[in-house]
Scaffold this motif. Sequence first.
Motif, PDB file in Angstrom:
ATOM      1  N   TYR A 333       8.602  -3.156  -5.372  1.00  0.00           N
ATOM      2  CA  TYR A 333       8.650  -2.670  -6.755  1.00  0.00           C
ATOM      3  C   TYR A 333       7.329  -2.032  -7.174  1.00  0.00           C
ATOM      4  CZ  TYR A 333      12.956  -3.988  -9.223  1.00  0.00           C
ATOM      5  OH  TYR A 333      14.229  -4.031  -9.714  1.00  0.00           O
ATOM      6  N   SER A 334       6.282  -2.836  -7.094  1.00  0.00           N
ATOM      7  CA  SER A 334       4.970  -2.408  -7.586  1.00  0.00           C
ATOM      8  C   SER A 334       3.886  -3.184  -6.852  1.00  0.00           C
ATOM      9  CB  SER A 334       4.828  -2.685  -9.097  1.00  0.00           C
ATOM     10  OG  SER A 334       5.818  -2.034  -9.849  1.00  0.00           O
ATOM     11  N   ILE A 335       2.651  -2.763  -7.055  1.00  0.00           N
ATOM     12  CA  ILE A 335       1.492  -3.519  -6.566  1.00  0.00           C
ATOM     13  C   ILE A 335       0.583  -3.809  -7.752  1.00  0.00           C
ATOM     14  CG2 ILE A 335      -0.574  -3.485  -5.113  1.00  0.00           C
ATOM     15  CD1 ILE A 335       0.907  -1.694  -3.159  1.00  0.00           C
ATOM     16  N   ASP A 336       0.203  -5.055  -7.903  1.00  0.00           N
ATOM     17  CA  ASP A 336      -0.824  -5.430  -8.873  1.00  0.00           C
ATOM     18  C   ASP A 336      -2.150  -5.429  -8.103  1.00  0.00           C
ATOM     19  OD1 ASP A 336      -2.647  -6.773 -10.516  1.00  0.00           O
ATOM     20  OD2 ASP A 336      -1.071  -7.966 -11.470  1.00  0.00           O
ATOM     21  N   PHE A 337      -2.878  -4.316  -8.180  1.00  0.00           N
ATOM     22  CA  PHE A 337      -4.110  -4.190  -7.407  1.00  0.00           C
ATOM     23  C   PHE A 337      -5.201  -5.133  -7.915  1.00  0.00           C
ATOM     24  CE2 PHE A 337      -2.037  -0.223  -6.215  1.00  0.00           C
ATOM     25  CZ  PHE A 337      -2.339  -0.134  -4.864  1.00  0.00           C
ATOM     26  N   ASP A 338      -5.161  -5.483  -9.198  1.00  0.00           N
ATOM     27  CA  ASP A 338      -6.143  -6.433  -9.719  1.00  0.00           C
ATOM     28  C   ASP A 338      -5.987  -7.793  -9.058  1.00  0.00           C
ATOM     29  OD1 ASP A 338      -7.265  -4.569 -11.402  1.00  0.00           O
ATOM     30  OD2 ASP A 338      -6.083  -5.179 -13.156  1.00  0.00           O
ATOM     31  N   ILE A 343       4.683  -6.867  -6.015  1.00  0.00           N
ATOM     32  CA  ILE A 343       5.831  -7.216  -6.850  1.00  0.00           C
ATOM     33  C   ILE A 343       7.075  -6.742  -6.109  1.00  0.00           C
ATOM     34  CG2 ILE A 343       6.850  -7.110  -9.140  1.00  0.00           C
ATOM     35  CD1 ILE A 343       3.972  -8.189  -9.074  1.00  0.00           C
ATOM     36  N   ILE A 344       7.937  -7.693  -5.759  1.00  0.00           N
ATOM     37  CA  ILE A 344       9.097  -7.393  -4.909  1.00  0.00           C
ATOM     38  C   ILE A 344      10.358  -7.921  -5.592  1.00  0.00           C
ATOM     39  CG2 ILE A 344      10.174  -7.815  -2.654  1.00  0.00           C
ATOM     40  CD1 ILE A 344       7.375  -8.055  -1.469  1.00  0.00           C
ATOM     41  N   GLY A 345      11.397  -7.098  -5.648  1.00  0.00           N
ATOM     42  CA  GLY A 345      12.633  -7.536  -6.288  1.00  0.00           C
ATOM     43  C   GLY A 345      13.699  -6.458  -6.220  1.00  0.00           C
ATOM     44  N   HIS A 346      14.746  -6.620  -7.060  1.00  0.00           N
ATOM     45  CA  HIS A 346      15.807  -5.611  -7.111  1.00  0.00           C
ATOM     46  C   HIS A 346      16.727  -5.900  -8.276  1.00  0.00           C
ATOM     47  CE1 HIS A 346      18.593  -2.524  -5.729  1.00  0.00           C
ATOM     48  NE2 HIS A 346      17.697  -2.203  -4.820  1.00  0.00           N
ATOM     49  N   SER A 347      17.325  -4.853  -8.797  1.00  0.00           N
ATOM     50  CA  SER A 347      18.412  -5.038  -9.753  1.00  0.00           C
ATOM     51  C   SER A 347      19.690  -5.312  -8.972  1.00  0.00           C
ATOM     52  CB  SER A 347      18.578  -3.786 -10.616  1.00  0.00           C
ATOM     53  OG  SER A 347      18.925  -2.674  -9.801  1.00  0.00           O
ATOM     54  N   GLY A 348      20.689  -5.805  -9.673  1.00  0.00           N
ATOM     55  CA  GLY A 348      21.972  -6.026  -9.020  1.00  0.00           C
ATOM     56  C   GLY A 348      22.237  -7.478  -8.714  1.00  0.00           C
ATOM     57  N   ARG A 424       2.039 -12.860  -2.351  1.00  0.00           N
ATOM     58  CA  ARG A 424       0.740 -12.624  -1.721  1.00  0.00           C
ATOM     59  C   ARG A 424       0.901 -12.693  -0.202  1.00  0.00           C
ATOM     60  NH1 ARG A 424      -4.135 -12.483  -3.658  1.00  0.00           N
ATOM     61  NH2 ARG A 424      -3.531 -13.504  -5.622  1.00  0.00           N
ATOM     62  N   PHE A 425       0.320 -11.714   0.486  1.00  0.00           N
ATOM     63  CA  PHE A 425       0.356 -11.670   1.943  1.00  0.00           C
ATOM     64  C   PHE A 425      -1.059 -11.860   2.490  1.00  0.00           C
ATOM     65  CE2 PHE A 425       3.984  -9.118   0.537  1.00  0.00           C
ATOM     66  CZ  PHE A 425       5.015  -9.715   1.255  1.00  0.00           C
ATOM     67  N   THR A 426      -1.156 -12.493   3.648  1.00  0.00           N
ATOM     68  CA  THR A 426      -2.478 -12.771   4.217  1.00  0.00           C
ATOM     69  C   THR A 426      -3.250 -11.492   4.525  1.00  0.00           C
ATOM     70  OG1 THR A 426      -1.476 -12.928   6.421  1.00  0.00           O
ATOM     71  CG2 THR A 426      -1.793 -14.992   5.201  1.00  0.00           C
ATOM     72  N   CYS A 427      -2.541 -10.406   4.764  1.00  0.00           N
ATOM     73  CA  CYS A 427      -3.211  -9.140   5.085  1.00  0.00           C
ATOM     74  C   CYS A 427      -3.573  -8.337   3.841  1.00  0.00           C
ATOM     75  CB  CYS A 427      -2.325  -8.300   6.003  1.00  0.00           C
ATOM     76  SG  CYS A 427      -0.735  -7.837   5.277  1.00  0.00           S
ATOM     77  N   GLY A 428      -3.171  -8.815   2.662  1.00  0.00           N
ATOM     78  CA  GLY A 428      -3.433  -8.088   1.432  1.00  0.00           C
ATOM     79  C   GLY A 428      -2.300  -7.141   1.078  1.00  0.00           C
ATOM     80  N   ARG A 430      -2.248  -3.992  -0.140  1.00  0.00           N
ATOM     81  CA  ARG A 430      -2.355  -2.616   0.344  1.00  0.00           C
ATOM     82  C   ARG A 430      -1.970  -2.526   1.819  1.00  0.00           C
ATOM     83  NH1 ARG A 430      -6.241   1.288  -1.569  1.00  0.00           N
ATOM     84  NH2 ARG A 430      -7.294  -0.437  -2.637  1.00  0.00           N
ATOM     85  N   GLU A 431      -2.526  -3.453   2.638  1.00  0.00           N
ATOM     86  CA  GLU A 431      -2.265  -3.416   4.079  1.00  0.00           C
ATOM     87  C   GLU A 431      -0.816  -3.788   4.379  1.00  0.00           C
ATOM     88  OE1 GLU A 431      -3.094  -2.644   8.044  1.00  0.00           O
ATOM     89  OE2 GLU A 431      -4.149  -2.120   6.191  1.00  0.00           O
ATOM     90  N   PHE A 432      -0.260  -4.740   3.597  1.00  0.00           N
ATOM     91  CA  PHE A 432       1.146  -5.080   3.805  1.00  0.00           C
ATOM     92  C   PHE A 432       2.023  -3.855   3.582  1.00  0.00           C
ATOM     93  CE2 PHE A 432       5.288  -6.053   1.989  1.00  0.00           C
ATOM     94  CZ  PHE A 432       5.849  -6.737   3.052  1.00  0.00           C
ATOM     95  N   CYS A 433       1.781  -3.146   2.495  1.00  0.00           N
ATOM     96  CA  CYS A 433       2.592  -1.958   2.199  1.00  0.00           C
ATOM     97  C   CYS A 433       2.492  -0.941   3.336  1.00  0.00           C
ATOM     98  CB  CYS A 433       2.147  -1.350   0.878  1.00  0.00           C
ATOM     99  SG  CYS A 433       3.233  -0.028   0.285  1.00  0.00           S
ATOM    100  N   ASN A 434       1.279  -0.755   3.865  1.00  0.00           N
ATOM    101  CA  ASN A 434       1.101   0.176   4.985  1.00  0.00           C
ATOM    102  C   ASN A 434       1.861  -0.282   6.219  1.00  0.00           C
ATOM    103  OD1 ASN A 434      -0.608   1.695   3.389  1.00  0.00           O
ATOM    104  ND2 ASN A 434      -2.498   0.889   4.285  1.00  0.00           N
ATOM    105  N   ARG A 435       1.657  -1.548   6.606  1.00  0.00           N
ATOM    106  CA  ARG A 435       2.277  -2.065   7.837  1.00  0.00           C
ATOM    107  C   ARG A 435       3.793  -2.096   7.735  1.00  0.00           C
ATOM    108  NH1 ARG A 435      -1.237  -7.497   9.333  1.00  0.00           N
ATOM    109  NH2 ARG A 435      -3.319  -6.562   9.329  1.00  0.00           N
ATOM    110  N   TRP A 436       4.300  -2.582   6.602  1.00  0.00           N
ATOM    111  CA  TRP A 436       5.755  -2.671   6.430  1.00  0.00           C
ATOM    112  C   TRP A 436       6.373  -1.271   6.489  1.00  0.00           C
ATOM    113  CZ3 TRP A 436       9.040  -6.822   6.184  1.00  0.00           C
ATOM    114  CH2 TRP A 436      10.350  -6.563   5.791  1.00  0.00           C
ATOM    115  N   SER A 437       5.765  -0.328   5.807  1.00  0.00           N
ATOM    116  CA  SER A 437       6.302   1.038   5.775  1.00  0.00           C
ATOM    117  C   SER A 437       6.224   1.702   7.144  1.00  0.00           C
ATOM    118  CB  SER A 437       5.538   1.863   4.743  1.00  0.00           C
ATOM    119  OG  SER A 437       5.622   1.274   3.460  1.00  0.00           O
ATOM    120  N   GLU A 438       5.134   1.457   7.878  1.00  0.00           N
ATOM    121  CA  GLU A 438       4.972   2.050   9.204  1.00  0.00           C
ATOM    122  C   GLU A 438       6.002   1.527  10.199  1.00  0.00           C
ATOM    123  OE1 GLU A 438       3.226   4.363  10.572  1.00  0.00           O
ATOM    124  OE2 GLU A 438       1.927   4.954   8.916  1.00  0.00           O
ATOM    125  N   ALA A 439       6.585   0.376   9.914  1.00  0.00           N
ATOM    126  CA  ALA A 439       7.627  -0.164  10.800  1.00  0.00           C
ATOM    127  C   ALA A 439       8.934   0.601  10.664  1.00  0.00           C
ATOM    128  CB  ALA A 439       7.842  -1.647  10.514  1.00  0.00           C
TER     129      ALA A 439
END
Length: 472
Positions: A333-338, A343-348, A424-428, A430-439
């Motif tokens: 959904y979003s990233i709270d960089f602070d 933020i992960i979820g879905h409608s439905g 919260r992910f151990t890799c942070g 930003r890095e989670f978003c990169n790694r997950w997307s690269e998969a």
Amino acid sequence: MLVETKARVGVFAIALGAYLPQFPTLVPEFEQQYAVFKKTIPDTVEIVDGGIVTTKELSMAAGDKFRAADVDLVILQLLTYATSYNMLPAVRDLNVPVVLVNVQKKKAPDYANTDTPTWLGELYACGAVGEMVADLERAGKRHAVITGVVEGGDPQVQAEIEDWCRAAQVRRRFRDTNLAQIGRPYPGMMDLYIDETNLYNRMFLYTKQFDWEKMWAIADNITDEAAIRAKAQDILDTFDIEGGGTIEKVWDMAKYVVAFEQWVKDEKIAFIASHYDGFAQGKAGVLDSMLIPAFSMLIKQGVACAVEGDIKVSMAMSILKTIAGCGQLSEMYSIDFDEDICIIGHSGSGDADISEKKPTMKIVPVFHGKTGGGYLTQFYPHLGPVTYLGITQDKDGHFKFVVAEGVNEPGPIFTFGDTNMRTRFTCGAREFCNRWSEAGPTHHMAAATGRHIDTILKVAKIFDVPVDIITR
């Protein structure tokens, strides 16, 4: 669950036939050990008993049994040393993993008082395991090894056996039930598109196609007012409804849920991927407005219901529902960089089993990005460990699992009616978003409370698909 699933597990034990006439006391010893071992297999699966195998012929007979039963997994107890011909004929024609259970009866030897039959029968932490794996590799068979001890109990061995049996239940669920596709995927979401023939050939899952005209009429013959009233109360017990809920307010919804329950039984459906993109008017508008809570009631009972016509995420939801007890549709959904939080979820539709408090239902005039308006449901996932599973495909149509574990943390969430969580992910973030997307996943994934990567790896081995582990 509306569709019961009981995996079929082939179980047998092996020992070298040459030992038995030399040391006759081994026969009752091995029979007793095998009987005890079979009791460690949970009753959530059906045992297909191949017996104690000491010859090539007995191994072939066990293989005949396993093939006839279409087993989802084979568990092999190594009683003592045995040559690999005791094993290979039983599994040669099967396309399922072989789990080698290497359990020693006694914790430690009484060195001064151990004779040969005692050593062979009670103290042989089997040197044949490597031989078995070497020949399984050469035969192109998937495999796993569990080593432990019987004396005093071994929780680790028991947990591994139960984990494998849960994983086997996923295969049986895919083989014995069907997937309903209602409508088609959301236009333009090409990551969701799928070849149903390839799905059946690779993942055993058969797709039944339904159109919305049939679904609009599905409740026409539901006249049992007692059943409708009971289901309406079930809906009220499941959700807090904005503005207050009454039997009358959810009556039409309850009628459709009763109809859907009968439909999934009649069609043997355990997966639903749906999307409506027509005009939300008349009867179509009534059904469209209440689909989210109606499908949520099916998810509560074990049927994976995915929005936007996403077949692959319905599979991921079902896997997590089977192995973890909950399977919530999600996406980034979003990233709270602070806070370094995703933020992960879905409608439905959602899964009540993931919610730590009673889910809420509210009416909105417009569904974002979709036709019409109506009921939204918001679930409140448990804090603590969480597992995400995505299913995707490569350019040749091969499936792949993408998995990650994180921790759901307290804090503010969106309140516009969608389920969402702060992970919260151990890799942070930003890095989670990169790694997950690269998969290369689809933009949907399923979520479950707890840590389940180890079990998902077993499911992947059963289906023979690779796994990208993003983070633990």
